[in-house]
Motif scaffolding. Structure first.
Motif, short mmCIF file in Angstrom:
data_model
loop_
_atom_site.label_atom_id
_atom_site.label_comp_id
_atom_site.label_asym_id
_atom_site.label_seq_id
_atom_site.Cartn_x
_atom_site.Cartn_y
_atom_site.Cartn_z
N THR A 1 12.58 0.17 -9.21
CA THR A 1 12.07 -1.18 -8.72
C THR A 1 10.56 -1.36 -8.79
O THR A 1 9.83 -0.35 -8.58
CB THR A 1 12.26 -1.42 -7.07
OG1 THR A 1 11.75 -0.33 -6.45
CG2 THR A 1 13.90 -1.38 -6.89
N PRO A 2 9.99 -2.37 -8.81
CA PRO A 2 8.62 -2.74 -8.93
C PRO A 2 8.30 -2.33 -7.31
O PRO A 2 9.01 -2.44 -6.51
CB PRO A 2 8.47 -4.22 -9.28
CG PRO A 2 9.83 -4.73 -8.97
CD PRO A 2 10.72 -3.74 -9.19
N VAL A 3 6.98 -2.13 -7.17
CA VAL A 3 6.54 -1.79 -5.62
C VAL A 3 5.42 -2.82 -5.35
O VAL A 3 4.62 -2.83 -5.92
CB VAL A 3 6.03 -0.41 -5.82
CG1 VAL A 3 5.48 0.00 -4.41
CG2 VAL A 3 6.88 0.39 -6.33
N VAL A 4 5.68 -3.15 -4.07
CA VAL A 4 4.44 -3.95 -3.26
C VAL A 4 3.47 -2.98 -2.79
O VAL A 4 3.85 -2.14 -1.99
CB VAL A 4 5.09 -5.01 -2.44
CG1 VAL A 4 3.84 -5.39 -1.53
CG2 VAL A 4 6.23 -5.92 -2.58
N ASP A 5 2.36 -2.83 -3.80
CA ASP A 5 1.31 -1.78 -3.27
C ASP A 5 0.91 -1.83 -1.96
O ASP A 5 0.72 -0.98 -1.19
CB ASP A 5 0.23 -1.56 -4.26
CG ASP A 5 0.57 -1.44 -5.68
OD1 ASP A 5 1.76 -0.86 -5.64
OD2 ASP A 5 -0.28 -1.46 -6.55
N LYS A 6 0.53 -3.14 -1.41
CA LYS A 6 -0.21 -3.31 -0.22
C LYS A 6 1.01 -2.72 0.90
O LYS A 6 0.41 -2.30 1.92
CB LYS A 6 -0.62 -4.52 0.02
CG LYS A 6 -1.25 -5.03 1.22
CD LYS A 6 -2.01 -6.36 1.70
CE LYS A 6 -2.76 -6.44 2.76
NZ LYS A 6 -2.07 -5.90 4.10
N THR A 7 2.05 -2.97 0.79
CA THR A 7 3.17 -2.66 2.06
C THR A 7 3.17 -1.26 1.89
O THR A 7 3.15 -0.85 3.10
CB THR A 7 4.58 -3.43 1.60
OG1 THR A 7 4.40 -4.81 1.39
CG2 THR A 7 5.45 -3.11 2.55
N TYR A 8 3.11 -0.74 0.75
CA TYR A 8 3.48 0.66 0.85
C TYR A 8 2.03 1.39 1.58
O TYR A 8 2.08 2.35 2.28
CB TYR A 8 3.62 1.50 -0.54
CG TYR A 8 3.67 2.87 -0.59
CD1 TYR A 8 5.08 3.69 -0.03
CD2 TYR A 8 2.51 3.75 -1.15
CE1 TYR A 8 5.04 5.05 -0.04
CE2 TYR A 8 2.81 4.92 -1.18
CZ TYR A 8 3.99 5.89 -0.79
OH TYR A 8 4.08 6.78 -0.54
N TYR A 9 0.97 1.09 0.90
CA TYR A 9 -0.30 1.57 1.71
C TYR A 9 -0.33 1.41 2.93
O TYR A 9 -0.87 2.50 3.60
CB TYR A 9 -1.42 0.89 0.61
CG TYR A 9 -1.64 1.26 -0.88
CD1 TYR A 9 -0.88 2.20 -1.48
CD2 TYR A 9 -2.28 0.19 -1.47
CE1 TYR A 9 -0.98 2.26 -2.72
CE2 TYR A 9 -2.55 0.34 -3.15
CZ TYR A 9 -1.76 1.50 -3.49
OH TYR A 9 -1.83 1.51 -4.91
N ASP A 10 -0.09 0.11 3.22
CA ASP A 10 -0.28 0.09 4.84
C ASP A 10 0.74 0.87 5.57
O ASP A 10 0.08 1.22 6.81
CB ASP A 10 0.10 -1.44 5.42
CG ASP A 10 -1.16 -2.47 4.82
OD1 ASP A 10 -2.03 -2.05 4.46
OD2 ASP A 10 -0.82 -3.78 4.77
N LEU A 11 1.76 1.11 5.20
CA LEU A 11 2.83 1.97 5.72
C LEU A 11 2.23 3.28 5.92
O LEU A 11 2.37 4.04 6.98
CB LEU A 11 4.26 2.05 5.11
CG LEU A 11 5.18 3.23 5.52
CD1 LEU A 11 5.84 2.58 6.94
CD2 LEU A 11 6.42 3.15 4.61
N GLU A 12 1.74 3.97 5.04
CA GLU A 12 1.08 5.15 4.82
C GLU A 12 -0.02 5.47 5.70
O GLU A 12 -0.09 6.24 6.44
CB GLU A 12 0.57 5.68 3.51
CG GLU A 12 1.94 5.83 2.48
CD GLU A 12 2.76 7.06 2.74
OE1 GLU A 12 2.25 8.27 2.66
OE2 GLU A 12 3.71 6.99 3.45
N LEU A 13 -0.89 4.23 6.04
CA LEU A 13 -1.84 4.19 6.79
C LEU A 13 -1.48 4.28 8.32
O LEU A 13 -2.34 5.14 8.97
CB LEU A 13 -2.73 3.06 6.45
CG LEU A 13 -4.29 3.08 6.96
CD1 LEU A 13 -4.93 4.05 6.38
CD2 LEU A 13 -4.89 1.59 6.77
N LYS A 14 -0.51 3.61 8.49
CA LYS A 14 0.02 3.68 9.85
C LYS A 14 0.60 5.14 10.30
O LYS A 14 0.51 5.38 11.45
CB LYS A 14 1.43 2.87 10.09
CG LYS A 14 1.06 1.22 10.16
CD LYS A 14 2.17 0.65 10.32
CE LYS A 14 2.03 -1.05 10.10
NZ LYS A 14 3.11 -1.88 10.10
N ASN A 15 1.00 6.11 9.17
CA ASN A 15 1.56 7.33 9.48
C ASN A 15 0.12 8.16 9.36
O ASN A 15 0.58 9.46 9.23
CB ASN A 15 2.66 7.82 8.31
CG ASN A 15 3.62 6.80 8.69
OD1 ASN A 15 4.12 6.62 9.83
ND2 ASN A 15 4.29 6.40 7.63
N GLY A 16 -0.97 7.76 9.39
CA GLY A 16 -2.12 8.70 9.29
C GLY A 16 -2.58 9.09 7.73
O GLY A 16 -3.38 10.02 7.70
#
Length: 466
Positions: free
Chosen positions: A364-379
């Motif tokens: 799939t194509p990826v929504v960069d911002k959504t993935y980056y924000d998820l990782e940021l929430k996980n530290g």
């Protein structure tokens, strides 16, 4: 920990003659074959030419008795340009009782496998030019190794034990590795034990007597010819096995495990379920859905034989790459593009040998911002890792390019999920992808039910053309 790489195996279709696909230059060079000393023990060579071949099992070599297993084996190798004989006096012989050098066996094995030689050179300094590509490829894929870092031992006569290890590394997924098979040979220990156990259990190899394999004995050209022919016969058996049903092999976009928490009302309508209604032959989802969340191809290879090959499906889809591409904190991908290519190729070749119909799928194509924000929430701050790669979406699409190239090179149907969804979204930007509702708002990677339905139709259409 790094997962062990499962070797690339043969792409040849059992039951066919493939001389036209193998360049004779890859076969043995007769100039490298040394005529044995006159006092060596040899079978008598007939003064008469063999009879004209009116069927199978008759060769052009005077030292190969017609209509024997040896004759079938030698004829197979000779006709397909895999191994050649040489002239002795006024006669053409195969040299059935002559030893064979390590370099010649490696070239024959790599030629039989039609192995891709587009790999870095192995660094062995004792290889003839004709063998550099094949030996480097065999080493890169874990099939063989050198005597030292710089010496392959090219001119050394190969032993029975060395041959069995190489054949096992190349073809082990062809065989039942059940522990009901025992190793009866007292001299096949350590690194030889498992290869001898499996190949003896499969009837590929025999011992020199009931308790001794002859691990350190030199193998003859006649013996190796019969081993290669038995490998070919095993491929024919695999191809003729009865097959049914459908297996989807991949990661979370195949498993759809996230549907349980995000799309519960759609739990039984994942794209794999929709495809299985047509191609699953009534099988339970645990049979056809072999996606595993978080898997990259090396982890997939560890379960490939059990989940896919042993299931004997008629149809298979393969969808990996996102987890392979994800970068570790040191900036290195989980699996390099070269390893990713080799892993996919290995899977396709194993399926091809068995005559299983397969479709490759991009990610799939990826929504960069959504993935980056998820990782940021996980530290974890990961955006900078992808900055010089055009972002995560672009980096993953470079792995999609590997999939596209493998599909093209191997003439395998492709469902280009990335391009299909980008076209539906009207562009490959975060804004367009978010607005499209094709990707989830938790990870930015997983398909929503809307995308899921689109992919299901595309896969069914691709399989219908198989």
């Amino acid at each position: 920990m790094k997962k062990p790489y499962k070797v690339l195996a043969t792409a040849l279709l059992a039951g066919t003659t493939f001389a036209s696909t193998i360049t004779p230059v890859f076969a043995e060079d007769p100039s490298d074959l040394v005529d044995p000393a006159t006092d060596s023990v040899k079978e008598p060579v007939s003064d008469e030419l063999p009879p004209i071949d009116t069927g199978r099992g008759v060769t052009r070599f005077t030292d190969v008795p017609p209509k024997t297993e040896l004759a079938y084996a030698v004829q197979f190798l000779d006709e397909n340009g895999i191994a050649k004989g040489y002239t002795k006096g006024y006669q053409t012989v195969f040299g059935v009782n002559d030893p064979i050098k390590r370099v010649d066996f490696a070239v024959i094995l790599g030629t039989y496998m039609a192995i891709d030689t587009n790999v870095p050179k192995a660094g062995f300094r004792d290889l003839p030019t004709r063998a550099v590509g094949i030996v480097s490829a065999l080493k890169a894929r874990g099939i063989t190794s050198g005597k030292t870092a710089t010496s392959f031992g090219a001119a050394d006569n190969i032993t029975r034990g060395e041959v069995v290890v190489m054949l096992y590394n190349a073809f082990k997924d062809y065989f039942d590795d059940s522990t009901t098979f025992k190793n009866p040979f007292t001299d096949a220990t350590d690194r030889y034990a498992e290869p001898v156990r499996v190949l003896h259990g499969a009837g590929i190899i025999k011992g020199i007597n009931s308790t001794k394999f002859g691990t350190n004995d030199k193998i003859t050209r006649g013996q190796f010819a019969m081993l290669m022919y038995r490998i070919f016969e095993q491929e024919r058996k695999l191809r003729n096995e009865e097959k049914s049903g459908f297996v989807a092999f991949g990661d979370s976009n195949t498993s759809g495990s996230y549907f349980e928490s995000q799309y519960k009302t759609y739990i039984n309508k994942k794209w794999t379920d929709q495809v299985a209604t047509v191609y699953g032959n009534g099988m339970d989802y645990t049979f056809y859905n072999k996606g595993n969340s978080g898997d990259e191809t090396e982890e997939g290879l560890l379960r490939f034989k059990e989940d896919v090959l042993d299931a004997k499906p008629e149809y298979v889809t393969i969808m990996f790459g996102i987890n392979d591409a994800l970068l570790k904190p040191n900036g290195e991908p989980q699996v390099s593009k070269e390893e990713f290519k080799q892993n996919l190729t290995y899977m396709l070749e194993q399926l091809s040998v068995r005559g299983i119909k397969v479709v490759l799928m991009t990610n799939t194509p990826v929504v960069d911002k959504t993935y980056y924000d998820l990782e940021l929430k996980n530290g974890r701050t990961v955006a900078p890792l992808y900055a010089n790669k055009g972002g995560l979406r672009s980096w993953i699409n470079s792995y999609n390019d590997v999939i596209r190239k493998v599909a093209e090179d191997r003439y395998v149907p492709l469902v280009d999920v990335n391009n299909i969804l980008v076209a539906k979204a009207g562009g490959a930007t975060d804004t367009a992808l978010i607005k499209s509702g094709l990707l989830d708002d938790v990870t930015g990677i997983h398909m929503t039910p809307k995308a899921n339905d689109i992919v299901a139709e595309a896969v069914k259409q691709a399989l219908s053309k198989q």
